[in-house]
Design an enzyme around this catalytic site. Structure first.
Site, PDB file in Angstrom:
ATOM      1  CB  CYS A  35      -1.476   2.410  -1.564  1.00 19.36           C
ATOM      2  SG  CYS A  35      -0.363   2.669  -2.886  1.00 19.36           S
ATOM      3  CG  HIS A  76       3.049   0.400  -3.539  1.00 18.47           C
ATOM      4  ND1 HIS A  76       2.127   0.657  -2.559  1.00 18.47           N
ATOM      5  CD2 HIS A  76       3.797  -0.662  -3.081  1.00 18.47           C
ATOM      6  CE1 HIS A  76       2.294  -0.187  -1.561  1.00 18.47           C
ATOM      7  NE2 HIS A  76       3.308  -0.999  -1.863  1.00 18.47           N
TER       8      HIS A  76
END
Lengths: 482, 482
Positions: A78, A138
């Site tokens: 990710c 993130h």
């Protein structure tokens, strides 16, 4: 000149961009990038019509635009992938090689280096776009890395790698009824099916309080979000589109579906009563809810009359972690975390009705790096060699031009893992216990499943490609953290 | 130097080529070009696995090499297409725009202009190849145009557009049993099925003496060939390979199957007893006999140990005339004679075991023009801008290189008919009663069947492509005959 000097720089850039656009007689498109989380290459009914989970709204995006069969991200997980996407640069150029998981994401200095300019920075400052991030970030959990310091006017979402889709205390779920040993190790816990929700947890991590320290934020303020998170992100995206319909905007809609924890609303589970395996049924429900969200976003573009002049991308941030989610990468080999195709080749769609013919299936390799290059070029922002961008402007390719620009090679590095794609050749070096294993060589136009290692049989190609990987690697830096 | 001057030029060129090859440390491959006649894009079981006519030997060529899904010829009918193939140049550059049919082929001055150098000329004179044409010529029937004056050391075949597959007096066939109105007009005649042969004739032309003035020749001598012509050509090809296995050779194996007249041996007809329609059954028998011929040729390459170093091409000279032969061009629109895809996109295979990876399906547009460019480059003959060649050396493409050379556009002109392919765009101008009709525009990556004319909707693309066609057209000359 004195008068201009008093105008804030941002406003001046906006004005200049608008003037340039007007002079060129072109209208800068809105940019909407929809990122799915951990969605494998083999899911979506436009990717595999025989799927058990229809995704009509995402399919409609593909049908009205371009479906790239060879779309890549820059990392098999990710955060690193998103760092590449959001800068339009290989994240290994600036040390974002590994995911900052859990508390690591909140350590000082951990995040997308502040020297890097994001696509949002450039679109806002150089082309006057309204910008928003809705969903998962993130890319650093501390103040210097907050999305609103990285080019986004608005932010609604969370800063970590994942988040529960439903708020505590998991209303309606009172009993863990079943435990299931997951195929790859770890254990899921399944709640009563007659409650509002069915929950499961991570592969190998059973943490109902997974997101206790990871609130949903609006700007920098925690909010008490009671809706399913997929539905909430859709709602916020629709709101943003409505509020900015008069002005070019950039929306990064970063769903955490279909990432773990796999959790679903009962209404969606009922749609898939025919899927016997509860693991798969939960996944189906999450994907259907994501698909409905995409449908609502495109309906909002239509309703506000901006669909034609909006360039939409849809992609996954990496391949599917099949054991954890069931998300398939067929016909590819490998899954999330691997530099085999299954880890890095993802569903990849583009729609832009005013400029791009509908119904195209494009087999040319493209990269998530190309999203920034394309969006900036479409917005009239320079994307030349000085821009630092690693992507290719996809407009000539999707316009069907002969000999459109393309990548000479695509590069990957994740610690000891390495890969390169050059033409139809794929070079891969897996890692074994953190150490580099032997190079493998595949020819993708005859072996999409990377089943036949040609390294011994094609020593000339192997050495040429290893040299190319090493040449490119010299343009990268050491990872900032591991 | 004086000594060298006394060496005949041809010998000198051969020596020079051999020395160059030895210096470069490469072995020049044999070149075998197998041309099928009027075989549609949708036939061959490698093109359409659901076909009713399996072609295992041709399929094996594809499986051991490359199948091009977008292979084009330069004209939608035979002789003009072959003029382009054999010179590696657009035949409209030198006036070979129309087919010289029947007696026209024997008129003085009709044929491939003698100023043009053929692929055979170049391979023989500049690289020392042994050369042969086996099969159909159709590039001029008078002495100046004879294949043995056009670069071929050997010739076995016929000079016209077609030939019966069985010799007169059609032994075993005594009665015309049935007449059948063919779908496109004209009439077939069907002989007794218990005779050795079943015969039919041309669409619209019932001429049992079709080839009375068109003998089978060995060199320039008529021979009394008693075998089925497909079998005879296979036999001669196998002989040529055996006799020249020690030396680089160029074999143009130019079957007239599956061109009309559709005639078949009973043994082949029996294979297809399950096909009820006699029209289709005859075609199936002819195609299977052709396929067996290809199998014998490849077996000969194996037997003599030269398969690895032999570059084999297989293609059709134009699309299938579906009404006449049943040969399908699915999923393409149009047939032989048309510049829609069905007239010009053909089965197109390449095999070269020593140099090209097996099992490739390549979607890049390629042209029959590329055969000469590739063969000459592989033989060490210059193919630079001074060579006059219009083709592209396909070796980088089939090697899987990134950004291999490709055509900026492909051009077609047949009288008032015109077409251009540029990237994914296809421009077509049909003719109506000899006059140019309106331009049509298609986007092939979304509409392979050319069903949706985008000319009105994409005026910018239309004018750009028309300008490109006109620019290319200025490099062409008027037809030498009509």
């Amino acid at each position: 000149m004195n008068a201009l000097r008093t105008v804030p720089n941002v406003v001046f850039c906006q004005l200049a961009a608008l003037i340039l656009a007007a002079e060129a007689g072109v209208e800068h498109p809105n940019i909407v990038v929809i990122v799915a989380d951990d969605l494998g290459y083999g899911e979506l009914s436009c990717q595999d019509p025989a799927t058990d989970i229809p995704t009509p709204h995402i399919d409609a995006l593909a049908a009205a635009g371009v479906r790239f069969t060879q779309g890549y991200v820059t990392a098999p997980f990710c955060a690193a992938s998103r760092a590449g996407l959001l800068t339009g640069r290989y994240q290994t150029r600036f040390g974002f090689e590994f995911n900052p998981i859990g508390a690591k994401n909140d350590e000082p200095g951990i995040g997308l280096p502040v020297e890097e300019r994001t696509l949002a920075d450039r679109l806002r400052d150089e082309a006057g776009y309204a910008t928003a991030l809705i969903g998962k970030w993130h890319l650093g959990g501390t103040a210097p890395f907050h999305p609103m310091r990285r080019g986004f006017d608005e932010f609604f979402g969370f800063l970590h790698e994942g988040h529960s889709f439903v708020p505590p205390p998991y209303e309606g779920v009172t009993t863990w009824l079943r435990r299931k040993r997951l195929p790859g190790g770890g254990e899921g816990r399944w709640a009563s099916e007659d409650g509002r929700l069915i929950l499961s947890t991570h592969l190998g991590r059973n943490e109902p309080d997974y997101d206790a320290n990871n609130p949903i934020l609006r700007g920098s303020q925690p909010v008490d979000e009671r809706a399913n998170l997929t539905t909430a992100f859709t709602r916020e995206a629709v709101s943003f589109i409505g509020r900015h319909r008069e002005r070019p905007f950039f929306l990064l809609l970063s769903y955490n579906a279909v990432h773990s924890p796999i959790q679903a609303d009962e209404a969606y589970l009922k749609r898939f009563a025919g899927i016997g395996d509860i693991h798969r049924r939960l996944f189906a429900a999450m994907l259907a809810q994501l698909d409905d969200g995409v449908g609502e976003v495109t309906a909002a573009l239509d309703r506000h009359g901006v669909a034609g002049r909006t360039l939409v991308f849809f992609l996954s941030d990496n391949g599917g972690p099949t054991r954890e989610l069931t998300s398939r990468n067929t016909p590819l080999r490998g899954e999330k975390g691997s530099l085999l195709e299954g880890g890095i080749r993802v569903p990849f769609l583009l729609r832009w009705p005013d400029a791009v013919t509908a119904g195209i299936v494009c087999d040319t390799p493209v990269s998530s790096l190309d999203i920034a290059a394309t969006a900036l070029a479409a917005a009239g922002v320079s994307t030349g060699p000085d821009s630092g961008l690693d992507g290719v402007d996809l407009r000539p390719l999707v316009a069907g031009e002969a000999r459109p620009p393309s990548h000479e090679s695509l590069f990957w590095r994740v610690g000891a893992q390495a890969a390169l794609r050059s033409g139809e050749w794929k070079l891969v070096r897996p890692a074994s216990q953190g150490k580099p294993a032997a190079w493998q060589l595949y020819r993708l136009d005859r072996d999409i499943g990377e089943s036949e290692d040609l390294a011994d049989r094609e020593p000339g190609q192997l050495s040429r490609l290893v040299a190319e990987w090493e040449r490119r690697d010299r343009g990268m830096v050491e990872p900032l953290w591991r």
